[in-house]
Write an enzyme that holds these catalytic residues in place. Structure first.
Site, PDB file in Angstrom:
ATOM      1  N   ASP A 100      54.994 -14.761  45.674  1.00 18.16           N
ATOM      2  CA  ASP A 100      53.725 -14.127  45.286  1.00 18.16           C
ATOM      3  C   ASP A 100      52.605 -14.411  46.280  1.00 18.16           C
ATOM      4  O   ASP A 100      51.432 -14.455  45.919  1.00 18.16           O
ATOM      5  CB  ASP A 100      53.266 -14.573  43.886  1.00 18.16           C
ATOM      6  N   HIS A 147      57.143  -7.087  44.612  1.00 21.80           N
ATOM      7  CA  HIS A 147      56.149  -7.026  45.673  1.00 21.80           C
ATOM      8  C   HIS A 147      55.113  -5.979  45.287  1.00 21.80           C
ATOM      9  O   HIS A 147      55.458  -4.825  45.072  1.00 21.80           O
ATOM     10  CB  HIS A 147      56.797  -6.610  46.997  1.00 21.80           C
TER      11      HIS A 147
HETATM   12  P1  GDP Z   1      54.669 -10.837  47.046  1.00 21.84           P
HETATM   13  O1  GDP Z   1      55.851 -10.916  46.155  1.00 21.84           O
HETATM   14  O2  GDP Z   1      54.589 -11.940  48.042  1.00 21.84           O
HETATM   15  O3  GDP Z   1      54.523  -9.494  47.676  1.00 21.84           O
HETATM   16  O4  GDP Z   1      53.385 -11.047  46.146  1.00 21.84           O
HETATM   17  P2  GDP Z   1      52.984 -10.320  44.771  1.00 21.84           P
HETATM   18  O5  GDP Z   1      52.880  -8.899  44.970  1.00 21.84           O
HETATM   19  O6  GDP Z   1      53.846 -10.805  43.674  1.00 21.84           O
HETATM   20  O7  GDP Z   1      51.569 -10.997  44.496  1.00 21.84           O
HETATM   21  C1  GDP Z   1      50.533 -10.928  45.384  1.00 21.84           C
HETATM   22  C2  GDP Z   1      49.305 -10.428  44.641  1.00 21.84           C
HETATM   23  O8  GDP Z   1      48.180 -10.586  45.467  1.00 21.84           O
HETATM   24  C3  GDP Z   1      49.355  -8.948  44.349  1.00 21.84           C
HETATM   25  O9  GDP Z   1      48.647  -8.719  43.157  1.00 21.84           O
HETATM   26  C4  GDP Z   1      48.645  -8.320  45.550  1.00 21.84           C
HETATM   27  O10 GDP Z   1      48.090  -7.060  45.260  1.00 21.84           O
HETATM   28  C5  GDP Z   1      47.581  -9.335  45.765  1.00 21.84           C
HETATM   29  N1  GDP Z   1      47.067  -9.512  47.124  1.00 21.84           N
HETATM   30  C6  GDP Z   1      47.744  -9.539  48.308  1.00 21.84           C
HETATM   31  N2  GDP Z   1      46.896  -9.903  49.300  1.00 21.84           N
HETATM   32  C7  GDP Z   1      45.682 -10.123  48.706  1.00 21.84           C
HETATM   33  C8  GDP Z   1      44.422 -10.564  49.194  1.00 21.84           C
HETATM   34  O11 GDP Z   1      44.219 -10.857  50.361  1.00 21.84           O
HETATM   35  N3  GDP Z   1      43.400 -10.674  48.263  1.00 21.84           N
HETATM   36  C9  GDP Z   1      43.567 -10.388  46.944  1.00 21.84           C
HETATM   37  N4  GDP Z   1      42.526 -10.527  46.119  1.00 21.84           N
HETATM   38  N5  GDP Z   1      44.760  -9.999  46.459  1.00 21.84           N
HETATM   39  C10 GDP Z   1      45.794  -9.870  47.329  1.00 21.84           C
END
Ligand code: GDP
Length: 426
Positions: free
Chosen positions: A13, A41
């Site tokens: 995440d 993701h």
């Molecule tokens: P992944 O599995 O690594 O792709 O991560 P997830 O999608 O499960 O969780 C990452 C969360 O952070 C999601 O809700 C994204 O939309 C959000 N996100 C990613 N980068 C940023 C950022 O720089 N700032 C904010 N506020 N949210 C972000």
């Protein structure tokens, strides 16, 4: 052109999906090399917000070939649902290839995952119940079903018969449920396969040829370094390797192909599932960070469960970057911390015997560790519109520089929001 891996430094995440979506624009191939539908993701782009579990994150670019590699756990139902959702939301038909060597998550795997988590009760691992642990256990016990087997119903039936001799004993005598009929299983699997069989091919040959031609290839990890079964917080780990080192194996590329390991680091900690989590916050502090985190609060992309929240952990993240072999880091979610006067970060662990360490220990010691915190100055403003590092407030620049020096990896990209455009390079 070498192959680039995008992987997580933490518990998952971290925002890998967003970064893959950003980097996919310059790639010809985006490859999933491990894991299945047990993690999501999140991607936010012109088509809307998507939570991809099975599909690689390059599906929004029609010129990108997306590969579900041999090392993955193919959940046919979830994949079909995701493809249908893209269509319903007007995303152009993606180029998708599924490895004929990938193995299939069977309904029995999901059932066993659920029954086992229920049997364990409070001692459970917080499984997403997508069948991943039973799937990989059977894969390595040589009881699994390869995608290619689904083209041969007779062989499929034989494979399942061999598997179900064992599973039916477990179902009846350990869990007290009814045995499952192999013919019923074959019918269900063939029906599910009919929706996706046109995507199946020898993706290993395809990728090897693309690599020889120098095509840009992105391999996309799921979850994070601390969930790796060998190097992570075992047994609170996942069942396939989350490391860039496994990417060539799980994708089907030479081991020396990976030239760049982009490791995604989150500006604070979050974790789903059970296990020691040293910087964990509770009560109002946790609620506030959870509410402000990610794009709509920190809730699991697969289960919707509230994520456990904590401050940035230099001990865990430095270790995570090391075992990933990070060549550069992306720091995400920096914008989220803009509400704090001071920002605590964990710089060491105090163990039960009173000794303080700054190297990530084995689970038995981690279980007793208490965080040693120091505080950095907050910046108390919104960063989400800023697109250059120099324009960040001084305290935010210092926070990034501090994390960079503590993990020992150059932070070349900083993300200040969930959208594609909310990034800056240094
Ligand atoms: P992944 O599995 O690594 O792709 O991560 P997830 O999608 O499960 O969780 C990452 C969360 O952070 C999601 O809700 C994204 O939309 C959000 N996100 C990613 N980068 C940023 C950022 O720089 N700032 C904010 N506020 N949210 C972000």
């Amino acid at each position: 052109m070498t192959v680039t891996a995008i992987v997580g430094a933490n518990w998952g995440d971290e925002g890998k999906g967003k970064m893959t979506d950003v980097l996919a624009a310059q790639s010809s191939y985006v490859v999933r090399f491990q894991g299945g539908s047990n993690a999501g993701h999140t991607i936010i782009n012109d088509f809307g917000k998507f939570s991809l579990h099975m599909l690689p994150s390059g599906v929004f670019y029609p010129n990108v070939t997306n590969i579900i590699g041999p090392g993955t756990a193919l959940d046919m139902e979830i994949l079909t649902k995701e493809l249908q959702e893209l269509k319903a939301r007007n995303v152009p038909e993606p180029q998708l290839k599924i490895s004929e060597r990938a193995q299939v998550v069977l309904p029995i795997h999901r059932l066993l995952d659920e029954l086992e988590e229920e049997r364990l009760g409070a001692k459970g691992f917080g499984s997403t119940r997508r069948g991943i642990a039973p799937f990989y256990a059977d894969k390595y016990a040589k009881l699994g079903v390869q995608v290619a087997d689904l083209f041969h119903p007779h062989r499929l039936r034989e494979r399942l018969q061999q598997l179900m001799v064992i599973k039916n004993v477990q179902l009846q005598h350990l869990y007290g449920t009814n045995p499952i009929n192999v013919d019923d299983m074959v019918a269900v699997l063939l029906e599910s396969f009919s929706f996706i069989n046109s995507y199946v091919e020898d993706t290993t040959m395809l990728l090897q040829q693309a690599y020889m031609k120098g095509e840009p290839i992105l391999v996309e990890g799921q979850l994070g370094a601390l969930r790796d079964p060998d190097h992570g917080i075992y047994p609170y780990s996942t069942s396939s390797s989350t490391l860039a080192g496994y990417a060539p194996v799980g994708a089907g590329l030479p081991p020396y192909a990976i030239g760049n390991v982009i490791t995604v680091v989150k500006a604070y900690s979050s974790c789903v599932g059970a296990g020691p989590f040293v910087t964990e916050l509770h009560g109002d502090e946790a609620d506030e960070l959870r509410r402000r985190g990610g794009d709509a609060g920190e809730y699991g992309a697969t289960t919707g469960r509230p994520r456990r929240m904590g401050w940035f952990d230099t001990v865990a993240t430095r270790y995570g970057c090391m075992i990933q072999g990070a060549t550069e880091a992306v720091l995400t979610n920096l914008d989220v911390l803009g509400y704090l006067d001071d920002i605590p970060v964990c710089v060491g662990y105090e163990l039960a015997d009173g000794i303080t360490i700054d190297q990530f220990p084995v689970t038995a010691e981690l279980q007793t560790a208490k965080p040693v915190l120091r505080t950095l100055k907050g910046w108390k403003c919104d960063l989400s519109h800023i697109r250059s590092f120099e324009e960040l407030p001084e305290a935010a620049q210092q926070y990034v520089q501090y994390i960079e020096s503590s993990i020992g990896v150059p932070i070349k990209t900083v993300s200040v929001g969930p959208r594609r455009d909310q990034v800056m390079t240094r």
